[in-house]
Enzyme design. Structure first.
Site, PDB file in Angstrom:
ATOM      1  CE  LYS A  68      -3.925   1.836   2.747  1.00 56.73           C
ATOM      2  NZ  LYS A  68      -4.836   1.557   3.892  1.00 56.73           N
ATOM      3  CB  SER A 143      -8.216   3.548   2.969  1.00 51.93           C
ATOM      4  OG  SER A 143      -7.363   2.899   3.908  1.00 51.93           O
ATOM      5  CB  SER A 167      -8.536   0.555   5.778  1.00 50.91           C
ATOM      6  OG  SER A 167      -9.175   1.764   5.573  1.00 50.91           O
TER       7      SER A 167
HETATM    8  N1  GLN Z   1     -13.427   3.795   6.299  1.00 53.40           N
HETATM    9  C1  GLN Z   1     -12.818   4.246   7.522  1.00 53.40           C
HETATM   10  C2  GLN Z   1     -12.542   5.730   7.398  1.00 53.40           C
HETATM   11  O1  GLN Z   1     -13.137   6.320   6.613  1.00 53.40           O
HETATM   12  C3  GLN Z   1     -11.605   3.429   7.821  1.00 53.40           C
HETATM   13  C4  GLN Z   1     -10.339   3.884   7.223  1.00 53.40           C
HETATM   14  C5  GLN Z   1      -9.163   3.017   7.596  1.00 53.40           C
HETATM   15  O2  GLN Z   1      -9.310   1.983   8.243  1.00 53.40           O
HETATM   16  N2  GLN Z   1      -7.970   3.481   7.237  1.00 53.40           N
HETATM   17  O3  GLN Z   1     -11.773   6.328   8.083  1.00 53.40           O
END
Ligand code: GLN
Length: 479
Positions: A68, A143, A167
């Site tokens: 990532k 994400s 995420s």
């Molecule tokens: N979807 C969550 C957010 O909007 C989680 C993001 C993550 O785990 N990095 O922050």
């Protein structure tokens, strides 16, 4: 079937026996990365000059993977999918990356994320939206969107991701692959761009539970550069995979699962997995958690994560870090840099975070959010005195279409779509595995256990995976 689509152990054996070479695997992986880039947009950077690696006794040696783009990679562009870091090249490797290098991995690319790892749609990266290989008109989720789509498509057998609220696990579920977030501190976060430090975890995507176990066994461990890391030499995931799980106990949270009952197919899929668990001799029971507390997960997650993110990202001013924009004074430089460098979603989160951190709002907003977090974690730990883990549907639906509107105030959204953050609140080990197909799209379940029981969580997931018998897209199509 190409060796690239086999399990890590099978690829390793083939490498050892000389049936395939690291060079061939690397070339094939790069070829697929390019082939699918236009359709899926999994990568910020494809590393065309990736070199094959020597095959050693380490199962990961010589095998391609993707990282990532919020993990620092020495001399390799690392953007966090944000315009503000669009030409940032770190001078060191994140610990998880250097551990994979020591294991002999071949990094073939850096994957797209929702900008700065905030968001869950895979649509906010500065290089464009990421698509779901099962159906490119649908999201893969985020994400860690690019890592999920690259593994789901079979471009790489595994990839690193980060998980602050869900995420890794959410996109894994949408992509029909395994996604795992370990106990807080099991894997060092040194070199991962900090989003919300009390919630951030390093984890991985893979096609199978066993593959994920090999990856984590290689990257876990105490690290003097991350004071939250701990000595986990007693936790060995691969070694524990085949332990007996009979007489283990799992619970599911009634108030959340109830929200699934309207969708018969989804509910039946979940019940089927519970039946499998029972066939394995696992006891499964329903437990209640006050719905008012559960409704507080999403708002408290947002309050805590936005506050921490605002603080963590305050170095992106164009002075120490970030693409500098012109201005007549240092203040103007910072304002212009941040206004132009961040997309709307990030600016909104930093406004919320700054508001929450203002002295007069802290008690009401920040500390109340922490109190809700504490109530949930205490309740889970209480249940974990009786149970070995919690089994839940991973999400309320298959991967959404790009134009699908979500009612973020509905109970269904608040409970079913956000409960995975419980794992981040408590630092609990949490794994998502595919549980079947609905409308030809994957659905998944999640198992979350008490801290430092990552081996048992994997063990249970592995046994359920065998019963479920899900076929990942890449395996299905590349036969
Ligand atoms: N979807 C969550 C957010 O909007 C989680 C993001 C993550 O785990 N990095 O922050």
């Amino acid at each position: 079937m190409s060796y690239l689509d086999k399990s890590l152990k099978e690829i390793h054996e083939a490498l050892k026996e000389g049936k395939v070479t690291s060079k061939e695997l690397t070339e094939e992986s790069l070829k697929r990365a390019h082939e699918y880039q236009e359709e899926l947009n999994s990568f910020v950077t494809i590393l065309d000059d990736a070199k094959d690696e020597e095959v050693t006794d380490n199962v990961l040696s010589g095998i391609p993977c993707a990282i990532k783009d919020n993990f620092s990679t020495k001399d390799i562009l690392t953007t966090a999918s944000s315009n503000i870091l669009s030409d940032y090249v770190p001078v060191f490797d994140a610990t998880a990356v250097s551990k994979l290098k020591n294991a002999g991995m071949v990094m073939i690319g850096k994957t797209v994320l929702d900008e700065l790892a905030m968001g869950g749609t895979g649509t906010t990266g500065h290089t464009g939206i990421v698509r779901n290989p099962w159906d490119p008109t649908r999201q893969i989720g985020g994400s860690s969107a690019g890592s999920a789509s690259a593994v789901a498509r079979g471009i790489v057998p595994y990839a690193l991701g980060s998980d602050t609220g869900d995420s890794i696990r959410k996109p894994a579920g949408y992509g029909g692959i395994v996604g795992y977030k370990p106990t807080y501190g099991l894997v060092s976060r040194w070199g991962l761009f900090a989003f919300a430090s009390s919630l951030d975890h390093v984890g991985c995507f893979a096609k199978t539970v066993e593959d994920a176990a090999y990856v984590i066994d290689n990257i876990k461990g105490i690290d003097e550069k991350d004071m939250t890391s701990f000595d986990s030499s007693n936790i060995n995931l691969v070694d524990s995979l085949n332990n007996d799980v009979s007489e283990k106990k799992l619970f599911y949270i009634k108030e959340i699962v109830d929200k699934l009952k309207d969708d018969k197919e989804y509910y039946d899929n979940f019940l089927k997995v519970l039946d499998y668990a029972k066939e394995l001799g696992i006891e499964v029971k329903e437990e209640s958690i006050d719905e008012n507390i559960l409704r507080g997960i999403y708002p408290s997650y947002m309050a805590i994560s936005c506050a921490e993110a605002t603080s963590n990202n305050s170095n992106l001013t164009g002075i120490p870090f970030g693409n500098r924009k012109e201005g007549r004074t240092p203040d103007e430089v910072m304002i212009n840099t941040r206004t132009e460098g961040f997309s709307e979603l990030i600016r909104r989160r930093f406004v919320i975070g700054s508001f929450i951190l203002q002295k007069e709002n802290q008690e009401k907003l920040f500390f109340n959010a922490q109190r809700i977090r504490r109530l949930i974690v205490d309740k889970m730990n209480d249940l974990f005195k009786t149970y070995d883990g919690c089994i839940m549907p991973n999400a309320g639906s298959i991967a959404p279409k790009f134009d699908e509107e979500l009612d973020r105030l509905s109970d269904k959204y608040l409970l079913l779509e956000n409960h995975l953050a419980i794992g981040n609140f408590g630092g609990f080990p949490s794994i998502t595995i595919p549980s079947g197909l609905i409308d030809n799209m994957p659905v998944a379940i999640n198992i979350t256990g008490p801290i430092m029981t990552d081996d048992l969580v994997f063990n249970i997931a592995k046994k359920l995976e065998e019963k479920i018998g899900f076929e990942p897209l890449s395996v299905k199509e590349e036969k």
